[in-house]
Design a protein around this motif. Structure first.
Motif, PDB file in Angstrom:
ATOM      1  N   VAL A   1    -106.212  33.264 -57.355  1.00  0.00           N
ATOM      2  CA  VAL A   1    -105.147  32.802 -58.247  1.00  0.00           C
ATOM      3  C   VAL A   1    -105.280  33.388 -59.648  1.00  0.00           C
ATOM      4  CG1 VAL A   1    -104.150  30.763 -59.363  1.00  0.00           C
ATOM      5  CG2 VAL A   1    -104.772  30.695 -56.945  1.00  0.00           C
ATOM      6  N   ILE A   2    -106.500  33.354 -60.226  1.00  0.00           N
ATOM      7  CA  ILE A   2    -106.663  33.741 -61.621  1.00  0.00           C
ATOM      8  C   ILE A   2    -106.289  35.194 -61.882  1.00  0.00           C
ATOM      9  CG2 ILE A   2    -108.407  34.109 -63.423  1.00  0.00           C
ATOM     10  CD1 ILE A   2    -109.640  31.499 -62.710  1.00  0.00           C
ATOM     11  N   PRO A   3    -106.749  36.174 -61.078  1.00  0.00           N
ATOM     12  CA  PRO A   3    -106.327  37.554 -61.365  1.00  0.00           C
ATOM     13  C   PRO A   3    -104.816  37.754 -61.296  1.00  0.00           C
ATOM     14  CG  PRO A   3    -108.237  37.548 -59.918  1.00  0.00           C
ATOM     15  CD  PRO A   3    -107.756  36.135 -60.006  1.00  0.00           C
ATOM     16  N   ARG A   4    -104.143  37.086 -60.335  1.00  0.00           N
ATOM     17  CA  ARG A   4    -102.691  37.193 -60.248  1.00  0.00           C
ATOM     18  C   ARG A   4    -102.027  36.555 -61.459  1.00  0.00           C
ATOM     19  NH1 ARG A   4    -100.435  38.353 -55.377  1.00  0.00           N
ATOM     20  NH2 ARG A   4     -98.672  37.009 -55.820  1.00  0.00           N
TER      21      ARG A   4
ATOM     22  N   VAL B   1    -100.613  37.587 -83.376  1.00  0.00           N
ATOM     23  CA  VAL B   1    -101.159  36.261 -83.084  1.00  0.00           C
ATOM     24  C   VAL B   1    -101.044  35.950 -81.593  1.00  0.00           C
ATOM     25  CG1 VAL B   1    -100.887  33.789 -83.506  1.00  0.00           C
ATOM     26  CG2 VAL B   1    -100.712  35.397 -85.409  1.00  0.00           C
ATOM     27  N   GLU B   2     -99.912  36.278 -80.984  1.00  0.00           N
ATOM     28  CA  GLU B   2     -99.738  36.022 -79.558  1.00  0.00           C
ATOM     29  C   GLU B   2    -100.707  36.862 -78.723  1.00  0.00           C
ATOM     30  OE1 GLU B   2     -95.624  36.672 -78.778  1.00  0.00           O
ATOM     31  OE2 GLU B   2     -94.985  34.777 -79.693  1.00  0.00           O
ATOM     32  N   GLN B   3    -101.006  38.083 -79.199  1.00  0.00           N
ATOM     33  CA  GLN B   3    -102.009  38.884 -78.512  1.00  0.00           C
ATOM     34  C   GLN B   3    -103.373  38.202 -78.570  1.00  0.00           C
ATOM     35  OE1 GLN B   3    -103.792  42.384 -80.437  1.00  0.00           O
ATOM     36  NE2 GLN B   3    -103.154  43.588 -78.664  1.00  0.00           N
ATOM     37  N   ARG B   4    -103.717  37.644 -79.707  1.00  0.00           N
ATOM     38  CA  ARG B   4    -105.002  36.949 -79.851  1.00  0.00           C
ATOM     39  C   ARG B   4    -105.058  35.726 -78.944  1.00  0.00           C
ATOM     40  NH1 ARG B   4    -109.610  35.734 -79.879  1.00  0.00           N
ATOM     41  NH2 ARG B   4    -111.017  35.626 -81.643  1.00  0.00           N
ATOM     42  N   LEU B   5    -103.938  35.020 -78.800  1.00  0.00           N
ATOM     43  CA  LEU B   5    -103.893  33.871 -77.901  1.00  0.00           C
ATOM     44  C   LEU B   5    -104.100  34.302 -76.456  1.00  0.00           C
ATOM     45  CD1 LEU B   5    -100.899  31.917 -79.483  1.00  0.00           C
ATOM     46  CD2 LEU B   5    -103.292  31.199 -79.469  1.00  0.00           C
ATOM     47  N   GLN B   6    -103.570  35.454 -76.082  1.00  0.00           N
ATOM     48  CA  GLN B   6    -103.788  35.968 -74.732  1.00  0.00           C
ATOM     49  C   GLN B   6    -105.248  36.335 -74.517  1.00  0.00           C
ATOM     50  OE1 GLN B   6    -101.020  38.938 -73.315  1.00  0.00           O
ATOM     51  NE2 GLN B   6     -99.338  38.072 -74.530  1.00  0.00           N
ATOM     52  N   PHE B   7    -105.884  36.878 -75.544  1.00  0.00           N
ATOM     53  CA  PHE B   7    -107.311  37.171 -75.443  1.00  0.00           C
ATOM     54  C   PHE B   7    -108.107  35.887 -75.230  1.00  0.00           C
ATOM     55  CE2 PHE B   7    -106.994  41.294 -78.159  1.00  0.00           C
ATOM     56  CZ  PHE B   7    -106.458  41.944 -77.062  1.00  0.00           C
ATOM     57  N   ASP B   8    -107.721  34.801 -75.917  1.00  0.00           N
ATOM     58  CA  ASP B   8    -108.412  33.526 -75.742  1.00  0.00           C
ATOM     59  C   ASP B   8    -108.277  33.022 -74.305  1.00  0.00           C
ATOM     60  OD1 ASP B   8    -109.105  33.583 -78.392  1.00  0.00           O
ATOM     61  OD2 ASP B   8    -107.466  32.290 -79.047  1.00  0.00           O
ATOM     62  N   ALA B   9    -107.056  33.137 -73.749  1.00  0.00           N
ATOM     63  CA  ALA B   9    -106.843  32.711 -72.371  1.00  0.00           C
ATOM     64  C   ALA B   9    -107.655  33.567 -71.405  1.00  0.00           C
ATOM     65  CB  ALA B   9    -105.352  32.792 -72.035  1.00  0.00           C
ATOM     66  N   GLN B  10    -107.761  34.856 -71.685  1.00  0.00           N
ATOM     67  CA  GLN B  10    -108.549  35.749 -70.844  1.00  0.00           C
ATOM     68  C   GLN B  10    -110.026  35.373 -70.887  1.00  0.00           C
ATOM     69  OE1 GLN B  10    -108.201  39.892 -71.878  1.00  0.00           O
ATOM     70  NE2 GLN B  10    -109.721  40.536 -70.370  1.00  0.00           N
ATOM     71  N   LYS B  11    -110.538  35.068 -72.078  1.00  0.00           N
ATOM     72  CA  LYS B  11    -111.937  34.647 -72.201  1.00  0.00           C
ATOM     73  C   LYS B  11    -112.197  33.379 -71.398  1.00  0.00           C
ATOM     74  CE  LYS B  11    -113.737  36.444 -76.573  1.00  0.00           C
ATOM     75  NZ  LYS B  11    -114.244  36.070 -77.924  1.00  0.00           N
ATOM     76  N   LEU B  12    -111.270  32.421 -71.482  1.00  0.00           N
ATOM     77  CA  LEU B  12    -111.443  31.157 -70.775  1.00  0.00           C
ATOM     78  C   LEU B  12    -111.445  31.379 -69.271  1.00  0.00           C
ATOM     79  CD1 LEU B  12    -111.688  28.088 -70.959  1.00  0.00           C
ATOM     80  CD2 LEU B  12    -109.179  27.961 -70.955  1.00  0.00           C
ATOM     81  N   ALA B  13    -110.557  32.257 -68.785  1.00  0.00           N
ATOM     82  CA  ALA B  13    -110.507  32.548 -67.350  1.00  0.00           C
ATOM     83  C   ALA B  13    -111.815  33.158 -66.865  1.00  0.00           C
ATOM     84  CB  ALA B  13    -109.330  33.478 -67.049  1.00  0.00           C
ATOM     85  N   HIS B  14    -112.351  34.115 -67.628  1.00  0.00           N
ATOM     86  CA  HIS B  14    -113.620  34.733 -67.237  1.00  0.00           C
ATOM     87  C   HIS B  14    -114.766  33.732 -67.324  1.00  0.00           C
ATOM     88  CE1 HIS B  14    -112.731  39.050 -66.660  1.00  0.00           C
ATOM     89  NE2 HIS B  14    -111.680  38.787 -67.400  1.00  0.00           N
ATOM     90  N   LEU B  15    -114.697  32.821 -68.285  1.00  0.00           N
ATOM     91  CA  LEU B  15    -115.734  31.800 -68.405  1.00  0.00           C
ATOM     92  C   LEU B  15    -115.754  30.899 -67.170  1.00  0.00           C
ATOM     93  CD1 LEU B  15    -117.901  30.560 -70.269  1.00  0.00           C
ATOM     94  CD2 LEU B  15    -116.117  29.081 -71.200  1.00  0.00           C
ATOM     95  N   TRP B  16    -114.578  30.516 -66.695  1.00  0.00           N
ATOM     96  CA  TRP B  16    -114.504  29.689 -65.488  1.00  0.00           C
ATOM     97  C   TRP B  16    -115.090  30.422 -64.290  1.00  0.00           C
ATOM     98  CZ3 TRP B  16    -113.480  24.819 -64.048  1.00  0.00           C
ATOM     99  CH2 TRP B  16    -112.926  23.956 -64.997  1.00  0.00           C
ATOM    100  N   LEU B  17    -114.764  31.696 -64.153  1.00  0.00           N
ATOM    101  CA  LEU B  17    -115.276  32.465 -63.024  1.00  0.00           C
ATOM    102  C   LEU B  17    -116.794  32.574 -63.078  1.00  0.00           C
ATOM    103  CD1 LEU B  17    -112.606  35.309 -62.800  1.00  0.00           C
ATOM    104  CD2 LEU B  17    -112.964  33.457 -61.167  1.00  0.00           C
ATOM    105  N   HIS B  18    -117.347  32.830 -64.263  1.00  0.00           N
ATOM    106  CA  HIS B  18    -118.791  32.995 -64.380  1.00  0.00           C
ATOM    107  C   HIS B  18    -119.525  31.670 -64.181  1.00  0.00           C
ATOM    108  CE1 HIS B  18    -118.029  36.857 -66.908  1.00  0.00           C
ATOM    109  NE2 HIS B  18    -117.965  37.075 -65.610  1.00  0.00           N
TER     110      HIS B  18
END
Length: 352
Positions: A130-133, A307-324
């Motif tokens: 789900v997360i990569p999609r 700012v919206e790009q930075r918010l997307q980076f935050d969401a990406q970090k959170l997704a990778h954190l969940w996976l790890h």
């Protein structure tokens, strides 16, 4: 969807797991009824328990198999398919082995650990589907996770330079900008950011820094075409009141948010920032546009994009954190289960 596209990889593992569970169930609960009691010490119980134990040990072989790639022990995708379905089959086999009872304290602990292992494995498999999609469709600005801080730093510097071109030099009494020279030098030299500089400086000190000299290897750069359209003529169209307001909001709100966790002290209280979520960002920039004239809209659009790009980076970090974190949890309880399983086997052999 992913399972449907690669069903040919899962057909044989599903059939194998189904046959083991169905065969073990039939043997244990029908062929052993003459004993009058279904227990793990019966022949069927011992066989199903041995199969479940063998599956657990096979599941643990996935990690050393990654260390032995040079020996060509089978393709990874087939290992993962068998890892998934045999792991799921292990749970009903263990219940069949125990006669659908938890038993004593030690057996109960083993069963709970097995439930956690299987549950976390299925949860992790779903996340990996789900997360990569979700990231592909919802995070068009994603980049290499290890380079998010570097890209954020360059984005903040680019926004400063854009404002200097569009609005002129930052007016006094609009706050102080964070000093970035040290981080940029580290970035140019290929070293990771030190996060130790917290002193302040004016935007004029950054005019001599060439951001184009900093290259992020492997990061996908999406240049905003709006930034290229700004020139010196635009600064004459924006009123002095708009310039003052935009520089003030950029210094106090926007840049601290862009540089949080990138430069020490940039924004120590970002959780209360008015642009901490996408919805709040859109509302805040809409209010800022209403307080300025229409000539300032192109500049504000570019700042909102950053700012919206930075918010997307935050969401990406959170997704990778969940996976790890999932991998660490799943691996930890799997090893614990394997160790206790060996103890359980030794104890069972002593009582036979």
């Amino acid at each position: 969807m992913l399972l449907a596209r690669k069903m040919h990889l899962h057909i044989l593992p599903i059939l194998t797991a189904s046959l083991l569970v169905i065969g073990g169930g039939i043997w244990q609960f029908y062929c052993d009824q003459m004993a009058g009691q279904v227990t793990g010490s019966s022949l069927a119980g011992l066989v199903t328990g041995s199969i479940a134990a063998g599956i657990i040990l096979f599941e643990l072989l996935l990690w050393p198999r990654k260390r032995l790639r040079k020996y060509k022990l089978g393709r990874t995708k087939f290992w993962l398919a068998y890892h998934l379905w045999l792991g799921i089959a292990c749970l009903p086999l263990a219940f069949i082995h125990s006669g659908l009872r938890f038993g004593g304290t030690f057996s109960t602990v083993l069963m709970i650990l097995l439930l956690l292992v299987v549950g976390s494995g299925v949860f992790g498999w779903i996340m990996q589907v789900v997360i990569p999609r979700w990231m592909l469709g919802s995070l068009p600005q994603e980049t290499i996770p290890s380079q998010i801080d570097d890209v954020s730093l360059l984005s903040a510097l680019e926004s400063r330079q854009m404002l200097t071109v569009a609005l002129g030099t930052k007016p006094p009494k609009t706050g102080k900008l964070t000093k970035l020279e040290t981080q940029l030098e580290e970035l140019k030299s290929g070293r990771p950011l030190s996060y130790k500089v917290s002193s302040k400086t004016d935007a004029n000190a950054l005019e001599s820094i060439d951001a184009t000299a900093s290259i992020i290897v492997g990061a996908k750069q999406r240049r905003d075409p709006q930034r290229i359209q700004f020139d010196q003529t635009l600064s004459g169209e924006i009123s002095s009141a708009d310039r003052l307001e935009i520089w003030k909001q950029y210094t106090l709100v926007i840049e601290p948010f862009l540089l949080r966790n990138v430069v020490e002290g940039a924004d120590t209280n970002w959780k209360s920032s008015p642009i901490r979520t996408l919805q709040k960002t859109q509302e805040w920039f809409n209010n800022l546009r209403e307080s300025c004239t229409d000539s300032a809209t192109p500049v504000l659009n570019v700042l909102q994009s950053s700012v919206e790009q930075r918010l997307q980076f935050d969401a990406q970090k959170l997704a990778h954190l969940w996976l790890h974190r999932w991998i660490a949890f799943h691996a930890g309880i799997s090893v614990t289960l394997g160790i206790l399983l060996i103890v359980h086997i030794i104890q069972a052999l002593r009582y036979m």
